[in-house]
Write a protein that holds these residues in place. Structure first.
Motif, PDB file in Angstrom:
ATOM      1  N   PRO A  94      63.204   4.142  35.685  1.00  0.00           N
ATOM      2  CA  PRO A  94      62.509   4.927  36.712  1.00  0.00           C
ATOM      3  C   PRO A  94      61.628   4.008  37.562  1.00  0.00           C
ATOM      4  O   PRO A  94      61.148   2.986  37.081  1.00  0.00           O
ATOM      5  CB  PRO A  94      61.626   5.880  35.886  1.00  0.00           C
ATOM      6  CG  PRO A  94      62.160   5.838  34.503  1.00  0.00           C
ATOM      7  CD  PRO A  94      62.901   4.573  34.332  1.00  0.00           C
ATOM      8  N   GLU A  95      61.419   4.406  38.778  1.00  0.00           N
ATOM      9  CA  GLU A  95      60.737   3.554  39.742  1.00  0.00           C
ATOM     10  C   GLU A  95      59.350   3.086  39.302  1.00  0.00           C
ATOM     11  O   GLU A  95      58.935   1.966  39.567  1.00  0.00           O
ATOM     12  CB  GLU A  95      60.570   4.297  41.071  1.00  0.00           C
ATOM     13  CG  GLU A  95      61.744   4.091  42.011  1.00  0.00           C
ATOM     14  CD  GLU A  95      61.612   4.977  43.229  1.00  0.00           C
ATOM     15  OE1 GLU A  95      60.485   5.099  43.753  1.00  0.00           O
ATOM     16  OE2 GLU A  95      62.635   5.546  43.647  1.00  0.00           O
ATOM     17  N   GLU A  96      58.619   4.005  38.596  1.00  0.00           N
ATOM     18  CA  GLU A  96      57.235   3.662  38.272  1.00  0.00           C
ATOM     19  C   GLU A  96      57.133   2.597  37.176  1.00  0.00           C
ATOM     20  O   GLU A  96      56.070   2.072  36.899  1.00  0.00           O
ATOM     21  CB  GLU A  96      56.439   4.920  37.867  1.00  0.00           C
ATOM     22  CG  GLU A  96      56.868   5.596  36.574  1.00  0.00           C
ATOM     23  CD  GLU A  96      58.048   6.568  36.753  1.00  0.00           C
ATOM     24  OE1 GLU A  96      58.691   6.523  37.814  1.00  0.00           O
ATOM     25  OE2 GLU A  96      58.319   7.352  35.836  1.00  0.00           O
ATOM     26  N   ILE A  97      58.248   2.255  36.574  1.00  0.00           N
ATOM     27  CA  ILE A  97      58.193   1.260  35.499  1.00  0.00           C
ATOM     28  C   ILE A  97      58.645  -0.105  36.029  1.00  0.00           C
ATOM     29  O   ILE A  97      59.659  -0.219  36.703  1.00  0.00           O
ATOM     30  CB  ILE A  97      59.093   1.685  34.320  1.00  0.00           C
ATOM     31  CG1 ILE A  97      58.594   2.999  33.754  1.00  0.00           C
ATOM     32  CG2 ILE A  97      59.092   0.602  33.241  1.00  0.00           C
ATOM     33  CD1 ILE A  97      59.397   3.519  32.619  1.00  0.00           C
ATOM     34  N   ASN A  98      57.881  -1.101  35.702  1.00  0.00           N
ATOM     35  CA  ASN A  98      58.236  -2.449  36.147  1.00  0.00           C
ATOM     36  C   ASN A  98      59.425  -2.982  35.358  1.00  0.00           C
ATOM     37  O   ASN A  98      59.701  -2.542  34.252  1.00  0.00           O
ATOM     38  CB  ASN A  98      57.048  -3.396  35.943  1.00  0.00           C
ATOM     39  CG  ASN A  98      55.946  -3.088  36.932  1.00  0.00           C
ATOM     40  OD1 ASN A  98      56.201  -2.643  38.051  1.00  0.00           O
ATOM     41  ND2 ASN A  98      54.708  -3.297  36.489  1.00  0.00           N
ATOM     42  N   PRO A 134      58.601   5.050  28.891  1.00  0.00           N
ATOM     43  CA  PRO A 134      57.344   5.808  29.048  1.00  0.00           C
ATOM     44  C   PRO A 134      57.293   6.953  28.037  1.00  0.00           C
ATOM     45  O   PRO A 134      58.329   7.411  27.564  1.00  0.00           O
ATOM     46  CB  PRO A 134      57.423   6.316  30.485  1.00  0.00           C
ATOM     47  CG  PRO A 134      58.857   6.165  30.890  1.00  0.00           C
ATOM     48  CD  PRO A 134      59.426   5.066  30.084  1.00  0.00           C
TER      49      PRO A 134
END
Lengths: 479, 327
Positions: free
Chosen positions: B37-41, B185
């Protein structure tokens, strides 16, 4: 524009392929005609294909002092050198004579030393030789042969006369390049090769194996022959591995061997196995740390005792380096005369021995004209080429010679013969020498041809691979 | 054959297999990160964990960025397990046994090394990682193909097999471990879409996705683990690798399959027996990561035993001394 020899200059040197008139020599006619009939770019692309295949096959040597990519292909020129039948017969006769005399000399020196007692050569030269191995005194070597594999270096002077420049009696290398070059050349010039009627060299490995088997301790129906290498970081490793493969024998390192129960044995996955004959490609000094250099990790502790008892054979025998000493070399005509009562067939290059006071004076007065060589070095190291030297270099060598005269000899600078080399899509003459390989077993075999080494740098006289030299195939023609 | 030669052949094939698997690790991570997902680096630290070179990495680099990790695992000369180090070592070993292997095999080992070395110089791995890592896998497959088409199935070939198969078993188990180290997450629980996508990527990196689908249609974590660990027919599963390795070990010693004549056969036979009679549910219940850890330890012990059994023959010092003192 297709390649031709029209603008090729022999520049007053003896050229191996082309006469001063510009016409090819008799034996080279077929080849030269063939080359001139090829399409533009054909030779260049054949050359490139040959080089690429050598690189991928790892037909390389190691250059010391560079970190990665330490391997280079031995530069190679696609135009063969050609030797006609009559000329070859002379070379063959001359080399056989030398090898016979050198072996009698070695056997004598390590036993009765009659040649010294009879004062045929000065005793001092032998006494003072670093390469004399006291460990070999009284040694009875198998079949009384000391030097089974030799690679003598021949050169030609301006008048076309052959000279022996040095006899390499220790571990001469380069024969694998002869065999590989031949494979490449057969593909590059199949038509000219066949029409020229070239003597084969491909049976060298099987002849070498025969020689090695001949040395085996008596009554062994299938002796275990091995090739002993210092390991894969040695510059000639490719050759060691190539010869083992071609003979179908094991390639071993010192750590694979051990002396046990009075024999040399090798460590295998199924226990120890006895070894009967060792073609060793490591120097005497490293052979046995209990007898020679104690810091050697390349050799086999105790091997000399087994050898002395005749329970393993070594080729070449230890101690042969003595006959390789450049000051001893100077006396070869006398050595031949003494043992064979014959005049030497292929002459030596005239040699001034600095240990002799009169000759030393001459050398010191003519340093700018002579080539000075260290007596116990090879591979083009420890050399001063007078005409190409600086005053400072001559000063240094003069000091060396004063300090240690026994370690130096000098020779006149020869106008080494040349052969055409392909350079940027045209031909130029480059200096060459010739190293034929000689095997001494039941009889003496001289490989027809050998390694033609070529100084690829314009004007250079140094053909050693460590100094920018390359190689050519050598075609010896049938009668 | 010579112990040293057997040792070199064993390591030649281990190193080539290792290089191939490091390429697979990097590939799977590239894919996994694409699907995060985008929010995870992007996550690259897990790769360092599974190859077991965390300490060395910390000495050489600051952050486990994509660039650092890829360079560490691909070209770093300080890292003995980088692809470049592996192919260089494989080639050096091949060079030391040139007279034993076919010239085609040597040539491929040489080409493989030159390809990686050139890629290091011209940056092609960074510019087009997919193409580069695929080329690594293909070069290794080509070597296997050439081996099987040009080398006699004698003792040397069996040592080559043992090296390759033990290495592959170890690395297949580590590919499964990638998933363990990837952080999801909190709200992402197992069994979600992203989880399944990751398991599929994992199969793909072991070239196992298609074969898995023939076996069980849906991607399910325990079935993936079952496939990569215990499948009898898939050439990269741990069980299938060890099964073939044990055959080669017995071909070398000549002892029957149901007995052992040396420590290597004993250890490998026992591990194979355990796997033969283990079910995936038991493994999951006891903890997959713990199981993989212990599997890797046992594989190392087998490697030690191979070394002791075949490569370190010591002469009887008594005899040796006796002879020396006679002289």
């Amino acid at each position: 524009m297709p390649l031709d020899f029209k603008s090729y200059q022999t520049d007053n040197y003896y050229d191996e392929l082309i006469q001063p008139s510009g016409e090819p020599r008799t034996g080279a006619k077929i080849l030269v005609n063939r080359i001139e009939s090829l399409r533009d770019g054909d030779i260049l692309s054949r050359h490139k294909a040959a080089e690429a295949s050598m690189y991928n096959m790892g037909i390389t040597f190691t250059v010391y002092g560079e970190e990665e990519g330490t391997e280079k292909i031995f530069p190679f020129d696609i135009i063969p050198r050609i030797i006609e039948a009559q000329e070859w017969k002379y070379i063959e006769r001359g080399l056989k004579q030398r090898i016979r005399a050198l072996n009698l000399f070695l056997d004598d020196i390590y036993h009765k030393q009659n040649i010294l007692k009879n004062k045929a050569i000065p005793e001092e030269i032998i006494r003072s030789a670093d390469s004399f191995r006291s460990q070999c005194v009284g040694l009875d070597v198998p079949q009384s042969i000391w030097c089974h594999i030799t690679g003598s270096d021949l050169v030609r002077d301006g008048d076309g006369q052959y000279y022996v420049l040095e006899d390499n009696l220790r571990c001469p290398s380069g024969v694998s390049y002869v065999l590989e070059n031949r494979q490449v050349l057969k593909r590059a010039f199949p038509v000219a090769f066949e029409a020229s009627r070239v003597l084969p060299v491909d049976d060298y490995p099987s002849r070498l194996l025969e020689v090695l088997q001949f040395l085996a301790p008596q009554n062994l129906s299938s002796p275990n022959v091995v090739v002993l290498t210092p390991g894969m970081y040695n510059s000639a490793y490719f050759e060691h591995s190539f010869l083992a493969q071609q003979m179908g024998v094991e390639l071993v390192e010192g750590s694979d061997l051990v002396v046990m129960d009075g024999f040399v044995q090798m460590r295998t996955t199924h226990g120890f196995q006895r070894v009967d004959v060792i073609y060793r490609r490591i120097d005497d000094d490293f052979l046995d740390p209990t007898k020679f250099r104690s810091d050697s990790v390349l050799g086999v502790p105790g091997i000399m005792d087994v050898y002395r008892k005749g329970r393993v054979a070594l080729a070449n025998a230890p101690g042969t380096g003595l006959a390789d000493d450049k000051a001893v070399y100077a006396f070869l005509p006398k050595i031949v005369k003494y043992y064979l009562n014959e005049d030497i067939i292929i002459p030596n290059v005239p040699t001034y021995v600095c240990a002799d006071e009169k000759e030393r004076k001459h050398v010191l007065a003519n340093l700018d004209k002579l080539v000075v060589k260290a007596t116990n070095e090879s591979g083009g190291y420890g050399m001063l080429i007078g005409p190409h030297s600086t005053a400072k270099q001559r000063e240094e060598f003069s000091e060396h010679i004063h300090k240690n005269p026994r370690s130096y000899i000098a020779q006149p600078t020869l106008a080494l013969s040349r052969a055409p080399v392909l350079i940027n899509n045209h031909f130029e003459g480059r200096h060459v020498d010739l190293r034929p390989y000689i095997l001494f077993g039941k009889d003496i075999y001289v490989m027809p041809g050998g390694l033609t080494r070529v100084a690829l740098k314009k004007g250079s006289l140094v053909v050693n691979s460590s100094q920018g030299g390359g190689s050519k195939d050598t075609w010896v023609l049938r009668e | 054959m010579l112990s040293r030669v057997a040792n070199s052949i064993y390591w030649m094939s281990r190193y080539l297999e290792r290089a191939e698997n490091v390429a697979r690790f990097i590939e799977v991570n590239l894919h996994l990160n694409l699907d995060l997902p985008e929010e995870i680096n992007e996550q690259w630290a897990p790769l360092i964990n599974i190859t077991g070179d965390r300490e060395l990495f910390a000495q050489l680099y600051d952050e486990p960025t994509r660039e650092n990790v890829m360079n560490f695992l691909t070209f770093d000369r300080e890292n003995q397990n980088s692809i470049l180090s592996c192919v260089r070592n494989a080639r050096e070993n091949a060079r030391s046994v040139r007279e034993i292997i076919s010239s085609e095999m040597w040539e491929q080992a040489n080409r493989f090394y030159l390809m990686v070395r050139d890629a290091d110089k011209n940056n092609s791995a960074v510019d087009n990682p997919n193409e580069f890592y695929t080329a690594i896998k293909m070069a290794s497959h080509l070597f296997d193909g050439i081996t099987n088409a040009t080398m006699s199935y004698g003792e040397a070939w069996h040592f080559l097999q043992v090296g390759e198969l033990l290495e592959r078993a170890d690395k297949s188990s580590r590919i499964l471990d990638v998933k363990y180290f990837i952080l999801l997450p909190d709200e992402e629980k197992t069994g979600t879409a992203i989880d399944n996508i990751q398991w599929a990527a994992l199969l793909k990196s072991a070239s196992a996705l298609e074969m898995y689908r023939k076996h069980s249609k849906l991607v399910h974590p325990s079935k993936v683990a079952d496939f990569l660990l215990l499948n009898r027919n898939f050439p990269r599963s741990v069980l299938s690798c060890l099964d073939r390795a044990v055959h080669s070990l017995h071909a070398i010693s000549g002892s029957p399959l149901n007995a052992f004549s040396n420590k290597a056969e004993q250890r490998l036979g026992r591990l194979l027996g355990d796997l033969n009679y283990t079910q995936i549910d038991e493994i999951i219940a006891e903890g997959l990561h713990e199981f993989l850890d212990s599997l890797q330890t046992r594989l190392n012990q087998i490697d030690d035993a191979v070394y002791e059994t075949f490569f370190t023959l010591r002469p009887l010092t008594n005899n040796n001394m006796q002879f020396q003192s006679q002289a």
